[in-house]
Design a protein around this motif. Sequence first.
Motif, mmCIF file in Angstrom:
data_model
loop_
_atom_site.group_PDB
_atom_site.id
_atom_site.type_symbol
_atom_site.label_atom_id
_atom_site.label_comp_id
_atom_site.label_asym_id
_atom_site.label_seq_id
_atom_site.Cartn_x
_atom_site.Cartn_y
_atom_site.Cartn_z
ATOM 1 N N ALA A 1 0.850 -1.187 0.000
ATOM 2 C CA ALA A 1 0.000 0.000 0.000
ATOM 3 C C ALA A 1 0.886 1.238 0.000
ATOM 4 O O ALA A 1 1.930 1.262 0.662
ATOM 5 C CB ALA A 1 -0.927 0.016 1.221
ATOM 6 N N THR A 2 0.468 2.263 -0.734
ATOM 7 C CA THR A 2 1.223 3.513 -0.774
ATOM 8 C C THR A 2 0.266 4.687 -0.972
ATOM 9 O O THR A 2 -0.781 4.543 -1.597
ATOM 10 C CB THR A 2 2.271 3.511 -1.907
ATOM 11 N N ASP A 3 0.641 5.826 -0.414
ATOM 12 C CA ASP A 3 -0.123 7.057 -0.643
ATOM 13 C C ASP A 3 0.713 8.092 -1.378
ATOM 14 O O ASP A 3 0.326 9.261 -1.471
ATOM 15 C CB ASP A 3 -0.645 7.631 0.681
ATOM 16 N N GLY A 4 1.859 7.671 -1.902
ATOM 17 C CA GLY A 4 2.738 8.582 -2.621
ATOM 18 C C GLY A 4 3.835 9.177 -1.770
ATOM 19 O O GLY A 4 4.837 9.652 -2.290
ATOM 20 N N HIS A 5 3.662 9.140 -0.442
ATOM 21 C CA HIS A 5 4.680 9.649 0.486
ATOM 22 C C HIS A 5 5.367 8.511 1.232
ATOM 23 O O HIS A 5 6.464 8.679 1.767
ATOM 24 C CB HIS A 5 4.057 10.601 1.503
ATOM 25 N N ARG A 6 4.727 7.357 1.265
ATOM 26 C CA ARG A 6 5.260 6.202 1.980
ATOM 27 C C ARG A 6 4.742 4.935 1.313
ATOM 28 O O ARG A 6 3.726 4.964 0.596
ATOM 29 C CB ARG A 6 4.830 6.236 3.449
ATOM 30 N N LEU A 7 5.426 3.846 1.580
ATOM 31 C CA LEU A 7 5.064 2.554 1.008
ATOM 32 C C LEU A 7 5.259 1.481 2.063
ATOM 33 O O LEU A 7 6.325 1.385 2.680
ATOM 34 C CB LEU A 7 5.941 2.243 -0.213
ATOM 35 N N TYR B 1 -1.527 -0.735 -10.875
ATOM 36 C CA TYR B 1 -0.886 -0.337 -9.626
ATOM 37 C C TYR B 1 0.576 -0.002 -9.902
ATOM 38 O O TYR B 1 1.230 -0.656 -10.720
ATOM 39 C CB TYR B 1 -0.989 -1.453 -8.584
ATOM 40 N N PRO B 2 1.124 1.043 -9.251
ATOM 41 C CA PRO B 2 2.526 1.422 -9.503
ATOM 42 C C PRO B 2 3.491 0.258 -9.254
ATOM 43 O O PRO B 2 3.275 -0.563 -8.366
ATOM 44 C CB PRO B 2 2.771 2.556 -8.498
ATOM 45 N N ASN B 3 4.556 0.230 -10.041
ATOM 46 C CA ASN B 3 5.601 -0.778 -9.850
ATOM 47 C C ASN B 3 6.471 -0.336 -8.676
ATOM 48 O O ASN B 3 7.546 0.227 -8.836
ATOM 49 C CB ASN B 3 6.428 -0.934 -11.121
ATOM 50 N N TYR B 4 5.986 -0.613 -7.467
ATOM 51 C CA TYR B 4 6.612 -0.084 -6.252
ATOM 52 C C TYR B 4 7.984 -0.678 -5.983
ATOM 53 O O TYR B 4 8.796 -0.086 -5.266
ATOM 54 C CB TYR B 4 5.696 -0.307 -5.044
ATOM 55 N N ALA B 5 8.269 -1.846 -6.563
ATOM 56 C CA ALA B 5 9.581 -2.462 -6.337
ATOM 57 C C ALA B 5 10.708 -1.570 -6.849
ATOM 58 O O ALA B 5 11.823 -1.575 -6.313
ATOM 59 C CB ALA B 5 9.642 -3.827 -7.018
ATOM 60 N N LEU B 6 10.401 -0.773 -7.874
ATOM 61 C CA LEU B 6 11.417 0.124 -8.440
ATOM 62 C C LEU B 6 11.730 1.292 -7.507
ATOM 63 O O LEU B 6 12.762 1.951 -7.667
ATOM 64 C CB LEU B 6 10.951 0.656 -9.794
ATOM 65 N N LEU B 7 10.859 1.565 -6.545
ATOM 66 C CA LEU B 7 11.045 2.697 -5.638
ATOM 67 C C LEU B 7 12.025 2.378 -4.507
ATOM 68 O O LEU B 7 12.583 3.285 -3.892
ATOM 69 C CB LEU B 7 9.701 3.114 -5.035
ATOM 70 N N LEU C 1 8.966 2.038 3.272
ATOM 71 C CA LEU C 1 9.683 3.145 2.648
ATOM 72 C C LEU C 1 8.966 4.444 2.969
ATOM 73 O O LEU C 1 7.743 4.543 2.799
ATOM 74 C CB LEU C 1 9.762 2.928 1.134
ATOM 75 N N VAL C 2 9.722 5.446 3.431
ATOM 76 C CA VAL C 2 9.132 6.735 3.750
ATOM 77 C C VAL C 2 10.025 7.841 3.209
ATOM 78 O O VAL C 2 11.253 7.794 3.327
ATOM 79 C CB VAL C 2 8.898 6.893 5.281
#
Length: 375
Positions: free
Chosen positions: A174-180, A246-252, A367-368
Motif C-alpha cells: 500500500a502507498t499514498d505517494g509519500h510512503r510505502l 498499480y505502480p511498480n513499487y519495487a522500483l522505488l 519506505l518513507v
Amino acid sequence: MKLVCAQQELSQHLSLVSRAISGRPTLPILSHILLEADAKTSTLALTGFDLSLGIRTQLSADVTESGSLAVPARLFSDMVNRLPSGAPISLSQRDGDLGLGISCLTGQYQVRGLGAEDYPALPEIDAAQQVALTVEHWLAGIGQTLFAVSSDESKQILTGVHIKLEADVMEFAATDGHRLAAVQIPLAEPAPMDFALTLPARTLKELEKILNLAKVPSLSFAFDNSQVRLVLPQQVLTSRLLEGQYPNYALLIPNQFERQVTVERKPLLEALERIAIFAEQKNNIVRFSFDSDQQTLIMAVDAPDVGTGQESLMMQMTGPDLDIAFNVKYLLDALKVMSTQAVRINLNGNTQPAVWQPVGGSLFRYLVMPVQLRS
C-alpha cells in the motif's frame, strides 16, 4: 417467516452486515438488510449490499416457517440492540405481508419492510478461479499495510491494498505517494495459481473485523476481472476490485544504502509518541540527527509558539553522520505494526527515501520519504 433466535447473536451479526449499508443509498432497497429464514437448515441469513461491498452472514435459529424480507437496516439494528440482552427474540411475517413482527419477553413491535425479490443479489464469480488461503496470512498482510493507503479519491488505485501471489509468496503493498508499506508472506506450499489485484481499503477493513471474529483457519478466495468473493463457513464478503495499473513499487526501493542504523523498537516508539505532542504543532515534522561517532540518535522538534522537545537514544550505526527529517505520524504508524525487539533504518541522503524494517521479524519493508530540511 417464523423463527426464534438469541438477541446477542442476532445483534452481533447485524453489526457485521450493517457495515455494507450505504449512508446515502442510490436506491431505497439498499438502505435495507435482507433477512432469509430457512427451516431446512435452521438458519437465519442476513445480507447487506451497497452494489460495491456486500456482506452475508448466517446464524442458527429455531425456524418453523421459511421466508424472506428486506427490513430497514438502521431501524431494525437499533431495535434489536435495545432488546433485553441474552433473551430470545421472535421474528414473524405473515404470507403476502411486508411487515415483520418482533417480540421479546416484554414487548412487541412491527417493522415495515420491502419485498425480498427486489433486493439485488450478491455477484457470482467463476469458481474455477479460486484459491484457499489461511486467515493468518490475510490478517498479517492487512495489518501491516492497510494504514498506508491513500485517502485521495482522485488517485483511486492508491485507495486500496495491492495483493499479489506468485508461487509460494503472497505480497501485500500500500502507498499514498509519500510512503510505502510492503510485506511478503511465505506460503507453506505453492498456490494453484498466480494473481495480482487491488482491493479497496474499506473492503479489507471489514474483512479484518470478520476474520478476527470468525476464528476459522482459512477462507476461500474467488475473483474475476472486476469482483472478488471471500467465503467463510458463516460469512460471504463480495467486493468490486479497483481498476487501473498499480505502480511498480519495487522500483522505488533502493538496492543499496550508505548507512544502516539498528535501534530498539519500543524505546524509539515511546520517544516518538512523546515528541509527537510538540511535532503536532509544527506539521508533525521531527528532525533526526544520526551521530556515527557517538552511536547516538537525537530526535528534536522546535515549535516556536509552543516549545521544544528532544529525545536521545543509543543505536548501532554504520556509515557517516546524517541529519534528516520525517513526518512523525508516518513513523508511528509503521512502528506500531512491527513486533520485533529492534528495527533497522536504511538510509542514503537526507532527500532520498529511507527504508525501515523489523530485525528478525516478517519480510516487511516500510519506505518513507523524508521532509526537506531548511537551513
